[in-house]
Design an enzyme around this catalytic site. Structure first.
Site, PDB file in Angstrom:
ATOM      1  CG  ASP A 160    -109.099-129.439 -68.425  1.00  0.00           C
ATOM      2  OD1 ASP A 160    -109.591-128.346 -68.123  1.00  0.00           O
ATOM      3  OD2 ASP A 160    -107.878-129.676 -68.338  1.00  0.00           O
ATOM      4  CG  HIS A 188    -105.111-127.283 -67.588  1.00  0.00           C
ATOM      5  ND1 HIS A 188    -106.425-127.662 -67.470  1.00  0.00           N
ATOM      6  CD2 HIS A 188    -104.877-126.420 -66.573  1.00  0.00           C
ATOM      7  CE1 HIS A 188    -106.962-127.050 -66.417  1.00  0.00           C
ATOM      8  NE2 HIS A 188    -106.041-126.289 -65.857  1.00  0.00           N
TER       9      HIS A 188
END
Length: 332
Positions: A160, A188
């Site tokens: 990410d 996440h």
């Protein structure tokens, strides 16, 4: 003097991410081009033949750094003596499955693998959990591998982090290597908070804040965040398969920075065991900005958190607390 080989475990090694990751490790992308490795690859019995095929390809590629390959469906054999474990194997969510179904499948997988690591891994083994729900899988692993220090169990939010760097670099038309210090806070999942408030870009006139250069707060507080949050889904839509090469590459980045250190003045995002920093509940695996040195990570302290960010940090922490409760309910 040649270095002693490091034993690196990859679980789910016959899958898409494993297949992308194994050659990167063999080329020294993860631990450096002077570090020999012994690769341990684990997968489930139905994938045994495919796993053997990956082993054959590793032999055929004649990687100079590979000093041995263990390809097995036996968790004990796979975990024996490993210094680094990259946990890619997990149970994917299938159509029509409830969140609790996926969670209970993964809880039992991570409970079993945790005990194999607990009993057979090298004493200071570093663990990176990639399989979703990554933060909570890592928490379960920590629970069932009590002798592995809590600080050695992490989950992957570097993907990410790298996605956020990529979006800023495209928006500003600059080299991605010139962008630094974005932060991924939290889970996440699509509740994560990609934060650019402390990020900078290296320009001809020196380091400049990302906000100052983008000059578009509506984009930074809106579309930028949702693009990073939803990027995994967008890739599945385009590729009909989930992110593999970017996940493998960011797993290498995560371990490399953890083992070899982050550059001076740069931090990265890692899912780590919360100590209560930034008023995040202790006892969750939560993504923070960290710096690494001598094989240890440290949460970056003292960053100012505005009201907009505070809400986002709390929201993703709430989701993680719910996930934790769900996972523990699957245990009983």
């Amino acid at each position: 003097m040649a270095k002693e080989p490091v034993r690196v475990l990859v679980t789910g090694a016959a899958g898409q991410i494993g297949y992308a990751l194994v050659p990167m490790i063999a080329r020294g992308v993860m631990l450096g081009t002077d570090q020999p490795v012994i690769l341990h690859m684990l997968d489930i019995p139905p994938a045994a033949e495919a796993l053997n095929g990956v082993k054959m390809e590793l032999v055929d590629a004649a990687f100079p750094l590979i000093k041995g390959v263990v390809a097995t469906t036996d968790a004990v054999e796979a975990c024996t003596g490993v210094n680094i474990a990259v946990m890619v194997g997990g149970f994917p969510r299938k159509e029509g499955m409830e969140r609790k179904d996926v969670m209970s499948k993964n809880v039992s997988i991570y409970k079993a693998q945790a005990s194999a690591l607990e009993q057979h891994a090298a004493p200071n083994c570093k663990v990176l959990v990639v399989a979703n729900p990554a933060n909570t899988n890592a928490l379960i692993l920590k629970e069932f591998a009590p002798s592995i220090p809590a600080k050695n169990i992490t989950c992957l939010t570097r993907l990410d982090h790298n996605r956020a760097l990529g979006q800023i670099s495209e928006k500003l038309n600059v080299q991605v290597s010139d962008v630094k210090n974005v932060i991924i806070w939290g889970n996440h999942s699509s509740s994560q908070y990609p934060d650019v408030n402390h990020a900078t870009v290296n320009t001809a006139a020196g380091e400049k804040p990302v906000r100052e250069l983008v000059k578009d707060d509506a984009w930074l507080n809106g579309e930028f965040i949702t693009t990073v949050q939803q990027r995994g889904a967008a890739i599945i839509k385009a590729r009909k398969l989930s992110s593999a090469l970017s996940a493998a590459s960011s797993a290498c980045d995560h371990i490399r920075d953890w083992v070899l250190g982050t550059p001076e003045g740069t931090w990265v995002s890692m899912g780590v065991y919360s100590d209560g920093s930034y008023n995040v509940p202790a006892g969750l695996i939560y993504s923070f900005p960290v710096t690494c040195r001598n094989g240890e990570w440290t949460i970056v302290q003292g960053l100012s958190i505005d009201e907009f960010s505070r809400k986002k940090l709390d929201l993703t922490a709430e989701e993680l607390s719910e996930e934790k409760a769900l996972a523990y309910s699957c245990l009983s």
